[in-house]
Design a protein around this motif. Structure first.
Motif, PDB file in Angstrom:
ATOM      1  N   ALA A  29      10.428   3.521   3.651  1.00  0.00           N
ATOM      2  CA  ALA A  29      11.523   4.271   4.260  1.00  0.00           C
ATOM      3  C   ALA A  29      11.391   5.768   3.953  1.00  0.00           C
ATOM      4  CB  ALA A  29      12.853   3.741   3.742  1.00  0.00           C
ATOM      5  N   ALA A  30      10.927   6.091   2.751  1.00  0.00           N
ATOM      6  CA  ALA A  30      10.865   7.497   2.319  1.00  0.00           C
ATOM      7  C   ALA A  30       9.971   8.321   3.245  1.00  0.00           C
ATOM      8  CB  ALA A  30      10.385   7.571   0.880  1.00  0.00           C
ATOM      9  N   THR A  31       8.871   7.729   3.675  1.00  0.00           N
ATOM     10  CA  THR A  31       7.921   8.483   4.496  1.00  0.00           C
ATOM     11  C   THR A  31       7.961   8.026   5.952  1.00  0.00           C
ATOM     12  OG1 THR A  31       6.222   6.874   3.905  1.00  0.00           O
ATOM     13  CG2 THR A  31       6.317   8.893   2.600  1.00  0.00           C
ATOM     14  N   ASP A  32       8.696   6.948   6.220  1.00  0.00           N
ATOM     15  CA  ASP A  32       8.735   6.321   7.544  1.00  0.00           C
ATOM     16  C   ASP A  32       7.320   6.050   8.043  1.00  0.00           C
ATOM     17  OD1 ASP A  32       9.844   5.198   9.795  1.00  0.00           O
ATOM     18  OD2 ASP A  32       9.994   7.092  10.884  1.00  0.00           O
ATOM     19  N   ALA A  33       6.497   5.538   7.128  1.00  0.00           N
ATOM     20  CA  ALA A  33       5.111   5.232   7.485  1.00  0.00           C
ATOM     21  C   ALA A  33       4.695   3.932   6.807  1.00  0.00           C
ATOM     22  CB  ALA A  33       4.200   6.361   7.036  1.00  0.00           C
ATOM     23  N   PHE A  34       3.678   3.294   7.375  1.00  0.00           N
ATOM     24  CA  PHE A  34       3.132   2.086   6.771  1.00  0.00           C
ATOM     25  C   PHE A  34       2.057   2.523   5.777  1.00  0.00           C
ATOM     26  CE2 PHE A  34       4.806  -1.698   8.981  1.00  0.00           C
ATOM     27  CZ  PHE A  34       5.569  -1.081   9.953  1.00  0.00           C
ATOM     28  N   GLU A  35       2.262   2.162   4.506  1.00  0.00           N
ATOM     29  CA  GLU A  35       1.334   2.579   3.469  1.00  0.00           C
ATOM     30  C   GLU A  35       0.797   1.362   2.722  1.00  0.00           C
ATOM     31  OE1 GLU A  35       3.515   5.311   1.059  1.00  0.00           O
ATOM     32  OE2 GLU A  35       3.934   6.652   2.763  1.00  0.00           O
ATOM     33  N   SER A  36      -0.339   1.522   2.081  1.00  0.00           N
ATOM     34  CA  SER A  36      -0.946   0.418   1.360  1.00  0.00           C
ATOM     35  C   SER A  36       0.021  -0.142   0.325  1.00  0.00           C
ATOM     36  CB  SER A  36      -2.219   0.884   0.647  1.00  0.00           C
ATOM     37  OG  SER A  36      -3.175   1.255   1.606  1.00  0.00           O
ATOM     38  N   LEU A  37      -0.017  -1.444   0.168  1.00  0.00           N
ATOM     39  CA  LEU A  37       0.873  -2.089  -0.806  1.00  0.00           C
ATOM     40  C   LEU A  37       0.570  -1.592  -2.215  1.00  0.00           C
ATOM     41  CD1 LEU A  37       1.028  -5.858   0.222  1.00  0.00           C
ATOM     42  CD2 LEU A  37       2.908  -4.216   0.247  1.00  0.00           C
TER      43      LEU A  37
END
Ligand SMILES: [Zn+2]
Length: 193
Positions: A185-193
């Motif tokens: 949510a913080a970056t509104d991006a899909f990031e590596s787990l």
């Protein structure tokens, strides 16, 4: 098919591992993903029997909540939340998704009308800046977020989100690398787990 049958024949030869499952199930996670054979939730997460409650649909679509028409997907979600009391729901889209690809490209699905009508459930058809991208990553990720919004409209989900008993997670799985990304949510991006 034969190798699968052979494995099923020997699968039950470890009774001690399964005996406890007769007492019931208390999975902590509802895992919603596509029916695609390349996505294997238990393999990705390492879950053992009893740990993941699964809902698999073409394109990991979450239908709008309605009690007017019986719907297996809605029933599965409601049961997981209200009866099993899962603490997390994961909606996991995946790269190279045939369903999302068809939506992005606007494929003619006239020969598979049931598929066409099911995908119409997806609403807000996902788009991609590069429709030729075989991974359809951008569209799949957008689509996962749409399904999370749908989930929020389920009364049982809404109640449990409000009092902190439930968390929603959006995942993107790459079938060609095995990598998993989660929406932050913080970056509104899909990031590596
Ligand atoms: Zn798919």
């Amino acid at each position: 098919m034969q190798p699968l049958i052979d494995n099923a024949r020997t699968f039950g030869q470890r009774p001690e591992e399964f005996a406890r499952l007769a007492d019931g199930q208390s999975p902590q996670v509802l895992f919603i993903t596509c029916s695609d054979s390349r996505v294997v939730p238990a393999l990705i997460t390492g879950a053992r029997p009893g740990e993941l409650f699964e809902l698999r649909t073409a394109g990991n679509i979450v239908p709008a909540y309605s009690t007017e028409h019986p719907c297996g997907e809605t029933a599965t979600i409601e049961y997981a939340v209200e009866v099993l009391g899962v603490q997390d729901i994961v909606v996991c889209g995946h790269s190279h998704c045939g369903a999302i690809g068809a939506l992005v490209r606007g494929d003619d699905l006239g020969t598979v009308p049931a598929v066409r009508d099911w995908l119409a459930h997806a609403a807000d058809s996902p788009s991609a800046e590069d429709p030729a991208d075989p991974t359809v990553a951008e569209a799949v990720q957008q689509h996962v977020l749409t399904q999370l919004l749908r989930l929020r409209s389920y009364p049982c989900v809404e109640r449990r989100l409000a009092d902190g008993r439930l968390r929603l997670r959006g995942w993107y799985y790459e079938v060609h690398t095995g990598g998993v990304r989660e929406h932050r949510a913080a970056t509104d991006a899909f990031e590596s787990l």
